[in-house]
Design an enzyme around this catalytic site. Structure first.
Site, PDB file in Angstrom:
ATOM      1  N   CYS A  65     124.258  14.707 -27.066  1.00 19.61           N
ATOM      2  CA  CYS A  65     122.916  14.564 -26.495  1.00 19.61           C
ATOM      3  C   CYS A  65     122.661  15.577 -25.378  1.00 19.61           C
ATOM      4  O   CYS A  65     121.529  15.711 -24.908  1.00 19.61           O
ATOM      5  CB  CYS A  65     122.696  13.141 -26.002  1.00 19.61           C
ATOM      6  N   HIS A  80     117.480  13.144 -20.761  1.00 21.46           N
ATOM      7  CA  HIS A  80     117.790  12.657 -22.117  1.00 21.46           C
ATOM      8  C   HIS A  80     117.229  11.242 -22.250  1.00 21.46           C
ATOM      9  O   HIS A  80     117.402  10.399 -21.370  1.00 21.46           O
ATOM     10  CB  HIS A  80     119.306  12.673 -22.340  1.00 21.46           C
ATOM     11  N   ASN A 135     116.195   7.266 -29.063  1.00 19.97           N
ATOM     12  CA  ASN A 135     117.159   8.297 -28.672  1.00 19.97           C
ATOM     13  C   ASN A 135     117.368   9.238 -29.862  1.00 19.97           C
ATOM     14  O   ASN A 135     117.949   8.839 -30.872  1.00 19.97           O
ATOM     15  CB  ASN A 135     118.469   7.611 -28.268  1.00 19.97           C
TER      16      ASN A 135
END
Ligand code: COA
Length: 328
Positions: free
Chosen positions: A111, A255, A285
């Site tokens: 990520c 993020h 996500n």
């Protein structure tokens, strides 16, 4: 040397998966997912390969940049969900986009992949004057590696792709990249399996929990604890290098994992949530695509404007973390 994010583009698969869709086949509820994560819905890839999603986002970015693909000298694709073990998606895109002479490779920093890729692109631009423009594409289909029976994991993730055309500039820039590999076993998906004949003859304990190949495993609580520290640490390390603080930043683009992680990190940084771009409510996500997707949306809505100072902060499997501070 700094960089200019010349233009961005994005692509989302059509299908939207709501919390209620999950409640239809899992022991969960819209209320639980919303209050524990901040997520309402996420996109889910259908037939489209990850490279195709990346291509659509890149075409938009290149068109908006008003440049010829032939002037792109570097293609970096960040992904944890490549369609291929080999070749790289970057090589596929180089051909598909009509980019003729370019270094092309995929980068897996989970990520944190967008932050790692932007910083890597900047280093190429600084050291290779033959490269005029770099293309960074972050393309992910987490739906292909999540275990739909694992209610604490599958509800978090979504699919999408974003792309950025980058050029040199003398604008403000700082970065910080780091990794704590001691946490590698807390968030992983295995890629290859041992040949059955070998598996039958011997055994080896690699210390990773048993999990089927290509299925994402996470220790949610441990990852949470890491994330709320990593986000402020990554920002502060890059900010200190150029002598600025959170007060100097117009927008934090973190993020997009869980709104509670962002809220706790904001509190630790003593920065109000009104300076944080949050799109995870409708994106979930999307791993390395989450920061550029959030940034692109904020630009399209006129929230992020030219001249503003941005802090892009990533954290994820590895456990990797990092930040890029730049002027948009
Ligand atoms: N619906 C309903 N209940 C759920 C659920 C779901 N989707 N997922 C988990 N639960 C249950 C658990 O089974 C547990 O039940 P129990 O108390 O009977 O055992 C209870 O909810 C609390 O679980 P817990 O793990 O303490 O929840 P939490 O508040 O820590 O939230 C996460 C779980 C996964 C949302 C949270 O830990 C998290 O966001 N971690 C970080 C994950 C992440 O961001 N990963 C990617 C990083 S890049």
């Amino acid at each position: 040397m700094g960089i200019n994010l010349l233009a961005m583009g994005s692509y989302f698969p059509e299908r939207i998966m709501t919390n209620d869709d999950y409640a239809g086949f899992l022991d969960t509820s819209d209320e639980w997912i919303r209050t524990r994560t901040g997520i309402d819905s996420r996109h889910m890839a259908g037939w489209e390969p990850v490279w195709y999603m990346g291509k659509k986002a890149a075409e938009m970015a290149i068109e908006r940049a008003g440049i010829s693909p032939k002037d792109i000298g570097l293609v970096i694709v960040s992904t944890v969900t490549s369609d291929f073990v080999t070749p790289s998606i970057a090589s596929v895109l180089q051909y598909e986009l009509g980019i003729e002479n370019a270094a092309a490779f995929d980068l897996n920093a989970a990520c944190s992949g967008f932050v790692y890729s932007v910083d890597t692109a900047r280093r190429f631009l600084e050291t290779d004057e033959n490269i005029k423009y770099a293309l960074v594409v972050s393309a992910e289909a987490l739906s292909r590696i999540i275990d739909f029976e694992d209610r604490s994991t599958c509800i978090l993730f979504g699919d999408g792709a974003a792309a950025t055309v980058i050029e040199r500039s003398d604008k403000m820039y700082s970065s910080f990249l780091n990794s704590d590999g001691s946490g590698a076993r807390k968030l992983f998906a295995k890629n290859c399996q041992v040949a059955p004949i070998v598996k039958a003859e011997s055994d080896f304990d690699d210390g990773f929990p048993e999990k089927p190949v290509h299925k994402l495993y996470q220790d949610g609580r441990e990852v949470y604890k890491f994330a709320v520290k990593a986000l402020p640490a990554a920002f502060s390390a890059a900010a200190e290098k150029i002598g600025i603080t959170g007060e100097d930043i117009d927008w934090f683009v973190p993020h997009q994992a869980n709104v509670r992680i962002i809220e706790t990190a904001a509190k630790n940084l003593k920065i109000g949530m009104d300076k944080f771009i949050v799109t995870l409510d409708h994106h979930g996500n999307t791993s390395s695509a989450s920061i550029p997707l959030a940034l692109n949306e904020a630009i399209e809505k006129g929230i992020v404007k030219r001249g503003q100072k941005l802090a892009l902060v990533g954290f994820g499997a590895g456990l990797s973390y990092g930040s890029v501070i730049l002027e948009y």
